[in-house]
Design a protein around this motif. Structure first.
Motif, PDB file in Angstrom:
ATOM      1  N   ALA A   1      37.797  38.842  48.959  1.00  0.00           N
ATOM      2  CA  ALA A   1      37.117  39.978  48.426  1.00  0.00           C
ATOM      3  C   ALA A   1      36.127  39.389  47.246  1.00  0.00           C
ATOM      4  O   ALA A   1      36.326  38.528  47.114  1.00  0.00           O
ATOM      5  N   GLY A   2      35.176  40.123  47.219  1.00  0.00           N
ATOM      6  CA  GLY A   2      34.317  40.033  46.103  1.00  0.00           C
ATOM      7  C   GLY A   2      34.908  40.506  44.714  1.00  0.00           C
ATOM      8  O   GLY A   2      35.508  41.459  44.826  1.00  0.00           O
ATOM      9  N   TRP A   3      34.502  39.723  43.661  1.00  0.00           N
ATOM     10  CA  TRP A   3      35.049  39.635  42.461  1.00  0.00           C
ATOM     11  C   TRP A   3      33.719  39.554  41.257  1.00  0.00           C
ATOM     12  O   TRP A   3      33.206  38.833  41.337  1.00  0.00           O
ATOM     13  N   ASP A   4      33.779  40.906  40.458  1.00  0.00           N
ATOM     14  CA  ASP A   4      32.676  40.814  39.573  1.00  0.00           C
ATOM     15  C   ASP A   4      32.798  39.523  38.225  1.00  0.00           C
ATOM     16  O   ASP A   4      31.945  39.422  37.370  1.00  0.00           O
ATOM     17  N   GLY A   5      33.923  39.258  38.196  1.00  0.00           N
ATOM     18  CA  GLY A   5      34.507  38.277  37.151  1.00  0.00           C
ATOM     19  C   GLY A   5      35.066  38.683  36.030  1.00  0.00           C
ATOM     20  O   GLY A   5      35.281  38.038  34.962  1.00  0.00           O
ATOM     21  N   THR A   6      35.135  40.111  36.035  1.00  0.00           N
ATOM     22  CA  THR A   6      35.896  40.616  34.830  1.00  0.00           C
ATOM     23  C   THR A   6      37.310  40.761  34.842  1.00  0.00           C
ATOM     24  O   THR A   6      37.967  40.956  35.937  1.00  0.00           O
ATOM     25  N   ILE A   7      37.948  40.630  33.673  1.00  0.00           N
ATOM     26  CA  ILE A   7      39.362  40.572  33.550  1.00  0.00           C
ATOM     27  C   ILE A   7      39.875  42.180  33.930  1.00  0.00           C
ATOM     28  O   ILE A   7      41.026  42.143  34.674  1.00  0.00           O
ATOM     29  N   GLU A   8      38.883  43.134  33.690  1.00  0.00           N
ATOM     30  CA  GLU A   8      39.275  44.503  34.016  1.00  0.00           C
ATOM     31  C   GLU A   8      39.605  44.671  35.558  1.00  0.00           C
ATOM     32  O   GLU A   8      40.535  45.340  36.029  1.00  0.00           O
ATOM     33  N   SER A   9      38.619  44.002  36.124  1.00  0.00           N
ATOM     34  CA  SER A   9      38.692  44.480  37.652  1.00  0.00           C
ATOM     35  C   SER A   9      39.973  43.482  38.224  1.00  0.00           C
ATOM     36  O   SER A   9      40.431  44.267  38.914  1.00  0.00           O
ATOM     37  N   GLU A  10      40.030  42.302  37.802  1.00  0.00           N
ATOM     38  CA  GLU A  10      41.393  41.604  38.133  1.00  0.00           C
ATOM     39  C   GLU A  10      42.572  42.301  38.065  1.00  0.00           C
ATOM     40  O   GLU A  10      43.529  42.367  38.713  1.00  0.00           O
ATOM     41  N   ALA A  11      42.617  43.083  36.736  1.00  0.00           N
ATOM     42  CA  ALA A  11      43.971  43.551  36.315  1.00  0.00           C
ATOM     43  C   ALA A  11      44.053  44.756  37.158  1.00  0.00           C
ATOM     44  O   ALA A  11      45.307  45.031  37.500  1.00  0.00           O
ATOM     45  N   LYS A  12      43.062  45.698  37.289  1.00  0.00           N
ATOM     46  CA  LYS A  12      43.156  46.788  38.249  1.00  0.00           C
ATOM     47  C   LYS A  12      43.677  46.541  39.573  1.00  0.00           C
ATOM     48  O   LYS A  12      44.529  47.089  39.874  1.00  0.00           O
ATOM     49  N   VAL A  13      43.275  45.458  40.251  1.00  0.00           N
ATOM     50  CA  VAL A  13      43.638  45.227  41.550  1.00  0.00           C
ATOM     51  C   VAL A  13      45.165  44.848  41.459  1.00  0.00           C
ATOM     52  O   VAL A  13      46.083  45.224  42.278  1.00  0.00           O
ATOM     53  N   LYS A  14      45.701  44.018  40.525  1.00  0.00           N
ATOM     54  CA  LYS A  14      47.019  43.624  40.431  1.00  0.00           C
ATOM     55  C   LYS A  14      47.687  44.977  40.109  1.00  0.00           C
ATOM     56  O   LYS A  14      48.879  45.023  40.354  1.00  0.00           O
ATOM     57  N   GLU A  15      47.334  45.700  39.241  1.00  0.00           N
ATOM     58  CA  GLU A  15      48.066  46.806  38.844  1.00  0.00           C
ATOM     59  C   GLU A  15      48.398  47.882  39.998  1.00  0.00           C
ATOM     60  O   GLU A  15      49.563  48.514  40.072  1.00  0.00           O
ATOM     61  N   GLU A  16      47.433  47.979  40.963  1.00  0.00           N
ATOM     62  CA  GLU A  16      47.343  48.864  42.059  1.00  0.00           C
ATOM     63  C   GLU A  16      48.029  48.249  43.210  1.00  0.00           C
ATOM     64  O   GLU A  16      48.589  48.947  44.106  1.00  0.00           O
ATOM     65  N   THR A  17      48.006  46.981  43.430  1.00  0.00           N
ATOM     66  CA  THR A  17      48.504  46.384  44.530  1.00  0.00           C
ATOM     67  C   THR A  17      49.593  45.203  44.662  1.00  0.00           C
ATOM     68  O   THR A  17      50.295  44.951  45.439  1.00  0.00           O
ATOM     69  N   GLY A  18      49.834  44.809  43.224  1.00  0.00           N
ATOM     70  CA  GLY A  18      50.751  43.640  42.783  1.00  0.00           C
ATOM     71  C   GLY A  18      50.092  42.523  43.359  1.00  0.00           C
ATOM     72  O   GLY A  18      50.743  41.291  42.983  1.00  0.00           O
ATOM     73  N   ALA A  19      48.742  42.397  44.006  1.00  0.00           N
ATOM     74  CA  ALA A  19      48.267  41.197  44.257  1.00  0.00           C
ATOM     75  C   ALA A  19      47.435  40.379  43.073  1.00  0.00           C
ATOM     76  O   ALA A  19      46.784  41.135  42.207  1.00  0.00           O
ATOM     77  N   THR A  20      47.368  39.110  42.974  1.00  0.00           N
ATOM     78  CA  THR A  20      46.562  38.425  42.019  1.00  0.00           C
ATOM     79  C   THR A  20      45.508  37.551  42.633  1.00  0.00           C
ATOM     80  O   THR A  20      45.593  37.190  43.929  1.00  0.00           O
ATOM     81  N   ILE A  21      44.469  37.106  41.811  1.00  0.00           N
ATOM     82  CA  ILE A  21      43.661  36.242  42.579  1.00  0.00           C
ATOM     83  C   ILE A  21      44.334  34.840  42.632  1.00  0.00           C
ATOM     84  O   ILE A  21      44.634  34.374  41.558  1.00  0.00           O
ATOM     85  N   ARG A  22      44.175  34.451  43.765  1.00  0.00           N
ATOM     86  CA  ARG A  22      45.140  33.303  43.919  1.00  0.00           C
ATOM     87  C   ARG A  22      44.312  32.043  43.413  1.00  0.00           C
ATOM     88  O   ARG A  22      44.585  30.986  42.656  1.00  0.00           O
TER      89      ARG A  22
END
Length: 485
Positions: A434-455
């Protein structure tokens, strides 16, 4: 109970992967005698088969480290609390997991001692004593050791309170040299894991929130398990001058000025054993790549009692011939155990090749080789036994890598939005590009809603995403998301 039923029941004692993957994992490692639980919470005992896998990993990696100029040393298990205070980000990263020694010999200690979670601080202290001039650089040291991180949730091999690992710590004159070292060791790990363990990995840089505590940049190799989860199979860290400044690792430069050294650290651990099991195992049990398997070949003599001594005698000769050629070989000549049970037993233990020989085979000057991976049975001439066995071992090693790579490719999903990712996650396992805008907020939202992290942010991908899956803003990076162990 008939012998056929006994043979079938042997396999049913392992929970199928599709039914409960975690239960399958525990069943397999216990049944294959790789480990046992210790009386200390979160700690395991490595049984000989499990430890021998680690020994083969150790031996091959150690050779690679020495070829790249590194030497082994050993540093203390206990680290003074004051050392951690010097690098605040480092201590904050490890504080929840640190066990402390507060008294010894009946006396309270003047300063608490941490039981080693990692050794950057101890290496930093010693390097500050050893490095005085540019002539003392580079320092290239590796340590094979145990470390302790008091985990709340444990899983044998993958996450235990005490585990075994190696940690390399190096110091260099320039940032360029230190960065070259960081990438060199990442490539050593990639090549080792792919060629020796037959595990395909994705190589890339960790996001800032996932990097090592105290590092400037962290790089990793990420592997996909059969349940679609990720295991971080190895990391390499560029520390910049963070630890050099904290521990006064300074040297007199070629220009006669005092400069801080640039340092790195890198490591892999016994979680590689867990990854090995989860990448290659199946409903029959373990499947071990030949290069790392404690036993590569198991010889099973077959036939009625009247020909038994003759067949076992020939099997013993084959055993000696293969052993002399450097093959790790075993023989099971027990008369009171049926061949079918033995076949199941050694398949469950992951032995790459089975060699069957009976009286009729002997008459024809042949034996049968059976691949653990494909189940292929190949009749081969006894006079060519060493070559034929070595060829099949090479074939099994390559097939295991190819199968793991095909599995990963089948379970890589490209997504454009977080909703799309969540929808696929409900039905499928795997990694998500997936694309990521580089912000901590976007990364955290994915983790919060799916349990997935940027590997990691992969170095090489066939696709580049233009928009962030969370915000829809232009993507700064194309990344791999996954749930992880």
């Amino acid at each position: 109970m008939s012998n056929d039923k006994q043979d079938k029941q042997f396999v049913t004692e392992i929970t199928p992967q599709g039914e409960d993957f975690s239960r399958w994992y525990i069943d397999v490692i216990k049944k294959a005698d790789l480990m046992d639980y210790s009386p200390v919470r979160g700690c395991i005992v490595f049984r000989p088969d499990g430890y021998e896998i680690w020994e083969h990993i150790q031996q091959d990696l150690d050779r690679r480290f020495k070829e790249t100029g590194h030497r082994n040393a050993y540093f203390p298990l206990f680290i003074p609390e004051s050392f951690f205070e010097k690098e605040k980000e480092h201590i904050e990263g490890f504080n929840p997991e640190l066990p402390w020694v507060t008294e010894a010999g009946g006396d309270k200690l003047e300063e608490r001692l941490a039981i080693r979670p990692t050794s950057e601080t101890m290496f930093g202290h010693m390097y500050s004593k050893w490095i005085q001039s540019y002539r003392d650089l580079p320092v290239l040291i590796n340590q094979w050791a145990n470390v302790v991180r008091w985990e709340k949730r444990t899983l044998p091999f993958l996450r235990t309170s005490e585990f075994l690992w190696q940690e390399g710590h190096t110091a260099h004159e320039t940032e360029t040299e230190a960065r070259e070292e960081t990438m060199r060791m990442l490539e050593v790990y990639r090549d080792f894991v792919e060629s020796f363990l037959a595990i395909p990995v994705i190589t890339g840089q960790k996001s800032p929130s996932e990097k090592f505590a105290g590092a400037r940049d962290t790089y990793s190799i990420e592997a996909m398990m059969k349940d679609g989860r990720a295991v971080q199979a190895g990391t390499s860290h560029f520390m910049g001058t963070n630890f050099a400044e904290a521990f006064e690792i300074q040297y007199l430069s070629r220009e006669n000025t005092q400069e801080y050294a640039h340092t790195t650290s890198w490591g892999v651990s016994t979680r590689l054993i867990g990854a090995l099991i989860m990448v290659h195992g199946d409903d029959r049990g373990l499947a071990l790549p030949p290069k790392v398997a404690p036993k590569q070949v198991m010889i099973i003599p077959i036939g009625p009692p009247k020909t038994r001594d003759m067949v076992v005698g020939r099997a013993d000769e084959l055993f000696a011939e293969l052993k002399k050629a450097g093959v790790r070989v075993g023989i099971d000549d027990r008369a009171d155990v049926r061949p079918g049970w033995k076949f199941n037993e050694y398949e469950m233990r992951g032995i790459p090749v089975r060699l069957e020989i009976g009286p009729r085979d002997m008459e024809n000057g042949v034996c049968v080789l059976v691949s653990r991976i494909t189940g292929e049975k190949k009749q081969v001439a006894l006079e060519n036994i060493v070559t034929e066995v070595q060829n099949m071992l090479e074939q099994v090693q390559q097939e295991m890598y190819d199968r793991a790579l095909a599995f990963r490719q089948e379970n890589m999903h490209e997504v454009d939005t977080l909703d799309e990712m969540k929808a696929i996650m409900e039905e499928k396992r795997g990694f998500f590009i997936a694309g990521w805008d580089g912000t901590i907020e976007s990364e955290a939202k994915v983790k919060e809603e799916t349990g997935a992290t940027i590997r990691n942010i992969p170095f090489q991908l066939d696709v580049q995403k233009e928009k962030c899956l969370v915000t829809g803003e232009p993507a700064k990076h194309t990344v791999v998301f996954a749930r992880a162990y």
